[in-house]
Design a protein around this motif. Structure first.
Motif, short mmCIF file in Angstrom:
data_model
loop_
_atom_site.label_atom_id
_atom_site.label_comp_id
_atom_site.label_asym_id
_atom_site.label_seq_id
_atom_site.Cartn_x
_atom_site.Cartn_y
_atom_site.Cartn_z
N ALA A 29 0.86 -1.23 0.02
CA ALA A 29 0.06 -0.21 0.03
C ALA A 29 0.95 1.04 0.07
CB ALA A 29 -0.93 -0.11 1.33
N TYR A 30 2.10 1.10 0.36
CA TYR A 30 2.92 2.39 0.38
C TYR A 30 4.27 1.88 -0.34
CZ TYR A 30 0.10 3.15 4.36
OH TYR A 30 -0.91 3.66 5.36
N LEU A 31 4.48 2.82 -1.06
CA LEU A 31 5.90 2.63 -2.13
C LEU A 31 6.87 3.86 -1.68
CD1 LEU A 31 7.67 0.85 -4.04
CD2 LEU A 31 6.28 2.19 -5.79
N PHE A 32 7.96 3.26 -1.23
CA PHE A 32 9.08 4.55 -0.88
C PHE A 32 10.16 4.35 -1.93
CE2 PHE A 32 7.26 3.68 3.28
CZ PHE A 32 6.87 4.79 3.68
N ILE A 33 10.31 5.32 -2.62
CA ILE A 33 11.38 5.32 -3.71
C ILE A 33 12.48 6.29 -3.46
CG2 ILE A 33 12.04 5.58 -6.28
CD1 ILE A 33 9.16 4.90 -6.94
N ILE A 34 13.66 5.69 -2.90
CA ILE A 34 14.91 6.49 -2.67
C ILE A 34 15.45 6.80 -4.05
CG2 ILE A 34 16.71 6.85 -1.15
CD1 ILE A 34 15.72 4.58 0.64
N GLY A 35 15.45 8.02 -4.51
CA GLY A 35 16.25 8.23 -5.92
C GLY A 35 16.16 9.56 -6.34
N GLY A 36 16.53 9.82 -7.60
CA GLY A 36 16.80 11.28 -8.28
C GLY A 36 15.62 11.46 -9.10
N ASN A 37 15.79 12.52 -10.23
CA ASN A 37 14.91 12.94 -11.18
C ASN A 37 14.38 11.70 -11.86
OD1 ASN A 37 17.66 13.77 -11.30
ND2 ASN A 37 17.03 15.57 -12.25
N ASP A 38 14.91 10.64 -12.36
CA ASP A 38 14.47 9.53 -13.09
C ASP A 38 13.50 8.68 -12.16
OD1 ASP A 38 15.95 10.40 -15.04
OD2 ASP A 38 17.27 8.75 -14.72
#
Lengths: 395, 395
Positions: free
Chosen positions: A100-109
């Motif tokens: 239910a929760y998605l954490f994306i650790i990242g940059g512009n892309d």
């Protein structure tokens, strides 16, 4: 209150503190007992598509602390573009794992991926909150004062320039000129950071090349030569994607090497400019390329950067539980007093996706090919403890 | 007891702690009030011949402390070979400045200079005591357990390899292989130091190339490929003067670039091996070259190295006042207990001059292309505080 499952993805190039953000998410999730299960995708979206997923629910506090101080993405990273056509696959996998929760650790892309997944989950009726946790050494994310990862890499580059400068000054006639090529993609934040320890015109760097301003070879060589004649040495710091009028330097030149399969190899801007300088000045020009060392050197980690990297992770969990969706956790510089402090706010990922934050005009003096004092005021608090001040007997 | 004048020369490539030795000489000279005047040659023997000499007699303790923590040779360095024909000039200048004690902070070439000056001063009847204070990141001086400068650079290389390794492991398919070229001249001590933080076969480096053992390309590429297939990434650390059967790698290849003056440019062993690996494995191979950054990064200074660098400077003054001449201040590793400690002894410069201390056979496993545990036991105490232990979720 436990609600449902969460998944963490690490994405794009790594930083010395990317795992502090991962640790922030994991610690806050444990503390708030937020999620039934918390998963990590191994090697980012690539791994997710292969259902290469690890269960982090019962990870120990000791293991989290060990991960926090390790450079490189602990879960593994990838560069993968989520599109309308592959997102259905991803949503199916998320559904299987009840995410239910998605954490994306990242940059512009990654912001673009977050935006795409957010849009498609709404269309398909899949209930998902996507939170983008910013990370990039390049500092090219818009919608945030700066990005976790930048401060530590900037600290490395500032110290490397100061040290290599002392070396070149020391060696004088036998190796008086050094050209250092640094990262930064299409923005000059990291190259500009080489100037943070520069206090006088004699200190390195003497020239900085950033992708925002095309290099005129004559201007570059004149400035290099003048510095060398005046001080007996010179240091130039060149961003990897520095350009001249024809495009990125190196890519428009004759290939340096062609292998047995016919693949052509080009060297970067720093290499080309070092050869150009060697031809012109007839002295030894050293070419140095710290490469991924600059984004993984733990002895140069900025405490401010490390603390903020954890902060954006912690806040991501808090905001998620408050219902935030399709947002990036931005860092806001507090201007209340002279001592640096920061807090977080939310920026819609659609404002960040696929955009690049370039060095503003008042941060770079293109006449002198050097960052301005405005840039230094901006960057100094981010590199943590003050840089050393070096002695100089060779005035 | 004040006796006469002293001159200090810094010589050859710089180190992060070369100025600790300068500080050691200056502090001990002040403390013992040893010399009427204490001079420094600006840019080594080159400067001396131009009578470019600075008076350090009244330098403040504060200035000495500031010099001590600055990388690069504070007095400036040079590469100059003293021969029978130019030594007379030098002796005349020393005579004009009433120099009775000459401290040369340098490596093998400096030992040769010390020997030459010693011999010629005796022949010409000029009363001079020449003391060689060892310094080299390459650790290739014989007659001493190790050389000041090595420990700090080894620490940088160990940390750089650990960090770049985590980066390559993280990035997996998109950039799985990294080749790092390090210094060391004709000896493999620094390249071998990349292994100090390696605890398991999965940890970087997976291959180390040293000048003492010719590289067989097939062996190198097989090992690189096997590592990549097994662990999903691979890191090789290559000494700048690594050789194959035809000689130093790169120098025997076709020139990569020829400038408008007809000068040909060759890239080093690391560059060549990275291109070779890229052709064979058809994946992106990163090539990184920290260059002089490795010998000037203050955030990687080893406390042991820094302390010993000052110690050899301090002892040089003490031994000189006891009448020592034509000697190098050697470091002796004390074996009295399990805790590392060291002291100094004297080695005649004639035993050191123009010789190279290679990596001994039991320090390198040429079958596996990796340093041995014996090497690690030798090197670990020299890099100061323990290296961090990194987490690994990608097993």
């Amino acid at each position: 209150m436990k609600s449902s499952n969460a998944l963490i993805i690490q994405s794009g190039g790594s930083t010395p503190v990317i795992n502090q953000s991962l640790a922030g998410i994991l610690r806050e999730s444990k503390k708030l007992a937020s999620f039934t299960k918390i998963y990590g995708a191994i090697h980012g979206t690539d791994g997710l598509l292969k259902r290469n997923i690890t269960d982090l629910t019962n990870i120990s506090s000791l293991d989290i602390s060990s991960i926090a101080t390790t450079p490189g993405a602990a879960l593994g990273s990838s560069r993968y573009k989520i599109t309308q056509s592959n997102a259905t696959n991803i949503l199916n996998i998320l559904s299987d794992y009840k995410i239910a929760y998605l954490f994306i650790i990242g940059g512009n892309d990654s912001a673009a991926n977050a935006k795409e997944l957010g849009t498609l989950s709404k269309i398909s009726g899949y209930k998902l909150q996507v939170i983008h946790v910013p990370k990039t050494i390049d500092n090219d994310l818009i919608g945030t004062d700066h990005s976790p990862g930048f401060g530590s890499t900037a600290r490395f580059i500032a110290l490397a320039t100061m040290g290599a400068g002392k070396d070149a000054q020391t060696m004088g006639q036998s190796a008086p000129i050094t050209i250092i090529e640094v990262m930064g993609r299409d923005a000059g934040w990291l190259a500009a950071s080489s100037s943070i320890g520069k206090n006088t015109c004699q200190d390195p760097p003497h020239i900085v090349c950033v992708p925002e301003h095309n290099i005129n070879y004559e201007h570059f060589l004149n400035q290099l030569e003048n510095t060398y004649r005046q001080f007996g040495y010179a240091v130039a710091v060149v961003a990897e994607n520095s350009k001249n009028e024809e495009g990125i330097i190196g890519k428009t030149e004759k290939a340096l090497y062609e292998d047995q399969f016919g693949h052509k190899y080009f060297e970067g801007a720093g290499y080309h400019l070092s050869k150009l300088a060697e031809s012109r000045l007839k002295v030894r020009v050293r070419y140095e390329k710290p490469g991924t060392i600059q984004r993984s050197m733990v002895s140069c980690i900025s405490i401010v950067d490390s603390t903020e990297a954890e902060m954006v992770g912690t806040k991501a969990v808090q905001y998620a539980l408050q219902g935030a969706n399709e947002v990036m956790i931005s860092i806001k510089r507090d201007q209340l007093n002279s001592k640096y402090s920061s807090s977080t706010e939310l920026t819609p990922v659609k404002n960040v996706a696929d955009k690049v934050k370039y060095l503003p005009a008042n941060y770079f003096d293109n006449q002198n090919l050097l960052p301005t004092e405005d840039f230094k005021s901006y960057a100094i608090p981010l590199i943590g403890s003050p840089l050393p001040i070096f002695a100089n007997l060779l005035k």
